[in-house]
Design a protein around this motif. Structure first.
Motif, mmCIF file in Angstrom:
data_model
loop_
_atom_site.group_PDB
_atom_site.id
_atom_site.type_symbol
_atom_site.label_atom_id
_atom_site.label_comp_id
_atom_site.label_asym_id
_atom_site.label_seq_id
_atom_site.Cartn_x
_atom_site.Cartn_y
_atom_site.Cartn_z
ATOM 1 N N LYS A 1 2.546 -17.728 1.661
ATOM 2 C CA LYS A 1 2.051 -16.345 1.598
ATOM 3 C C LYS A 1 2.086 -15.821 0.163
ATOM 4 C CE LYS A 1 3.236 -14.746 6.283
ATOM 5 N NZ LYS A 1 4.093 -13.804 7.064
ATOM 6 N N GLY A 2 3.135 -16.173 -0.567
ATOM 7 C CA GLY A 2 3.250 -15.745 -1.951
ATOM 8 C C GLY A 2 2.156 -16.331 -2.822
ATOM 9 N N SER B 1 -1.107 -14.554 -1.961
ATOM 10 C CA SER B 1 -1.113 -13.203 -2.520
ATOM 11 C C SER B 1 -1.314 -13.250 -4.030
ATOM 12 C CB SER B 1 0.200 -12.480 -2.195
ATOM 13 O OG SER B 1 0.353 -12.310 -0.807
ATOM 14 N N LYS C 1 -4.928 -13.772 -4.908
ATOM 15 C CA LYS C 1 -5.755 -12.561 -4.783
ATOM 16 C C LYS C 1 -5.599 -11.656 -6.002
ATOM 17 C CE LYS C 1 -5.600 -12.706 0.266
ATOM 18 N NZ LYS C 1 -5.045 -12.102 1.497
ATOM 19 N N ILE C 2 -4.363 -11.526 -6.490
ATOM 20 C CA ILE C 2 -4.146 -10.695 -7.676
ATOM 21 C C ILE C 2 -4.812 -11.322 -8.901
ATOM 22 C CG2 ILE C 2 -2.384 -9.795 -9.247
ATOM 23 C CD1 ILE C 2 -0.508 -9.620 -6.825
ATOM 24 N N GLY D 1 -7.262 -8.587 1.797
ATOM 25 C CA GLY D 1 -6.352 -8.286 0.695
ATOM 26 C C GLY D 1 -6.939 -7.146 -0.108
ATOM 27 N N LEU E 1 5.789 -14.005 -6.381
ATOM 28 C CA LEU E 1 5.549 -13.369 -5.085
ATOM 29 C C LEU E 1 6.214 -14.154 -3.957
ATOM 30 C CD1 LEU E 1 1.856 -12.231 -5.579
ATOM 31 C CD2 LEU E 1 3.849 -10.761 -5.321
ATOM 32 N N ASN F 1 8.884 -12.647 -1.293
ATOM 33 C CA ASN F 1 8.785 -12.829 0.163
ATOM 34 C C ASN F 1 10.077 -13.411 0.743
ATOM 35 O OD1 ASN F 1 6.196 -11.868 0.139
ATOM 36 N ND2 ASN F 1 5.218 -13.874 0.209
ATOM 37 N N THR G 1 4.757 -3.793 -5.462
ATOM 38 C CA THR G 1 4.021 -2.583 -5.084
ATOM 39 C C THR G 1 4.973 -1.488 -4.628
ATOM 40 O OG1 THR G 1 3.746 -3.122 -2.725
ATOM 41 C CG2 THR G 1 2.100 -4.001 -4.252
ATOM 42 N N ASN H 1 5.790 -9.410 -11.713
ATOM 43 C CA ASN H 1 4.423 -9.735 -11.266
ATOM 44 C C ASN H 1 3.390 -8.983 -12.090
ATOM 45 O OD1 ASN H 1 5.734 -11.097 -9.202
ATOM 46 N ND2 ASN H 1 5.518 -9.421 -7.762
#
Length: 496
Positions: free
Chosen positions: A56-57, A60, A63-64, A311, A359, A363, A403, A446
């Motif tokens: 998942k990290g 993610s 996407k960033i 996302g 990330l 998580n 975030t 991040n």
């Protein structure tokens, strides 16, 4: 003992980046391996869950980086087509003081972009912009981090506060949270321009600038107060950013501001032949103008669930890639579009490694309960000073998760329990969490990696963090003291 173990991954990141001065590309994978081993030995983590959280990290992080890639491609396009030279000339006609340009772009424009889209957009756009007009990449990255420390309390169209409030909606009203968050944020908005000048230039940078700094601080502070208390959550950042930009333009046109020679912004001299190659002012600014219009229009036209389907940052990146293509048409270089993308992609690959690992660490720390252990440990020793701890916990959540929204959702319920046990105002505590989450962006690894990637300074993440930590501490103290006054003296019963 468990709290000390839980905090170790954070210590590894700080020591690796700041003390040992290693790049995040090295520190991040090492921290991930360390956190996995720690989770298995001390927190009884299941291997399958660790694999899931790591995957998942990585996703993610991808996407960033997709957004960072788009921002870098736009910068490359503006540089290759000479549009950035056109922007430099236009900005020089507005003011010759590069310090005022720093605040206009690095703070006011950043606030506007946060309200228009959020999700890292301000730093991804503002930092390259500052590089384009002559700031060093390192200074631009630091400015991008410092400038993104206030508005994220609301995020794109108020999403941070709105979604964060949803987990505590049975206890407090959204507008009350918005109002108190605004009263806290107005203090930060007043101070940040001063902090930015001191952090990037030093004491000498205030020479002849106090009039503007006090003026823009007062305008932004008043804007945050009025919009958050009397208009509504959705347009706090968008409205305050627009007001800040307009107020700055009015100041440089109306005031008799004299720029010290050492701070004058003078674009490099160009020959007549070179000037002929520079696009017109309108064409040079066109990609940014389209972006400024497109982001809020799209954000307010679709439900949050639709934009977040793949996302949240993905839709912003797609819009930016489209605008880069449109910009290449306007700037008469459609053939160069693919080269912009290629050059941008090559630059961000190392950042993907860092981002995915960091990330994944976040998580794992959430899934194993490390974050909750740290937060609960801080809460247990706080007592009547809990509002200060609420600010720290908000920052901690953002430092790890990346975030403010994630921090609000994670720790909001805990603050409600603490408020009942300590007989403190729930609205004030959640608002302290909310603004604390925003300033956590200033030191979030991040976000630092993303900022470094957009201006090609990967490897200097430790230096960026070292410059940002003192500014973060100043705001922690300001918000902490204000939170104490709000909870015990000024607004002990507000919204209750």
């Amino acid at each position: 003992m468990m709290m000390l173990l839980a905090i170790l991954p954070i210590v590894v990141v700080l020591v690796g980046m700041i003390v040992l001065k290693k790049s995040a590309v090295i520190v991040s994978p090492f921290t991930l391996i360390f956190t996995i081993i720690l989770s298995i030995i001390s927190f009884n983590a299941v291997t399958g869950e660790l694999v899931t959280q790591t995957w998942k990290g990585v996703m993610s992080g991808g996407k960033i980086i997709f957004l960072v890639w788009a921002a870098f491609a736009m910068l490359v396009m503006l540089q290759k087509t000479r549009a950035m030279d056109g922007i430099k000339i236009a900005l020089a006609s507005i003011t010759d003081d590069k310090r005022i340009l720093l605040i206009m772009i690095g703070f006011c424009f950043s606030i506007f972009l946060e309200g228009a889209a959020g999700a890292g957009t301000p730093t991804a756009i503002c930092a390259p912009f500052l590089v384009g007009i002559g700031f060093t990449p390192l200074s631009a990255a630091i400015a991008g981090m410092l400038g993104a420390g206030i508005a994220p309390s609301w995020g794109g169209a108020g999403a941070t506060t709105i979604v964060g409030h949803s987990v505590v909606a049975e206890h407090i009203a959204l507008q009350d949270v918005t109002a108190i968050s605004g009263r806290l944020a107005m203090l930060g908005a007043f101070v940040v321009p001063i902090i930015m000048i001191y952090a990037l230039i030093g004491k000498k940078g205030f020479k002849g600038l106090w009039g503007y700094l006090l003026y823009i601080g007062a305008v932004l502070g008043a804007s945050f107060f009025v919009i958050s208390n009397f208009i509504g959550t959705e347009i706090v950042s968008l409205g305050c950013g627009a007001i800040g930009i307009i107020a700055s333009l009015i100041y440089v046109k109306v005031s008799k501001h004299q720029t010290p020679e050492e701070y004058k912004y003078v674009p490099e001299k160009l020959s007549p032949e070179e000037k002929d190659l520079i696009p017109s002012t309108m064409k040079s600014f066109a990609p940014y103008l389209i972006l400024i219009i497109a982001l809020p229009v799209i954000r307010f036209s679709f439900p949050l669930a639709v934009l977040a389907k793949y996302g949240y940052v993905v839709w912003i990146a797609v819009v930016m890639f489209i605008i880069v293509f449109i910009g290449s048409i306007i700037l008469n270089n459609v053939k160069g579009y693919v080269s912009y993308l290629k050059e941008g992609l090559i630059k961000v690959i190392p950042a993907f490694i860092s981002m995915g690992a960091l990330l994944s660490v976040a998580n794992i720390m959430k899934s194993t309960g490390m974050l909750n252990i740290i937060a609960q440990g801080l809460a247990d020793i706080a007592g009547s000073g809990y509002p200060v701890v609420a600010v720290l916990i908000g920052s901690l959540g953002t430092f790890i998760a990346g975030t403010g929204l994630g921090s609000n959702v994670m720790f909001g319920p805990m603050h409600m329990q603490a408020a009942e046990l300590l007989s403190l105002n729930k609205v004030v505590l959640f608002s302290a969490q909310n603004v604390g989450g925003a300033i956590g962006n200033m030191i979030c690894p991040n976000n630092i990696v993303a900022a470094a990637a957009t201006v090609d300074t990967l490897g200097q993440e430790g230096e960026i963090m070292k410059k940002c930590i003192p500014s973060w501490l100043v705001l922690v103290v300001i918000y902490g003291v204000a939170g104490l006054l709000f909870a015990h003296v000024l607004f002990p019963t507000f919204g209750m």
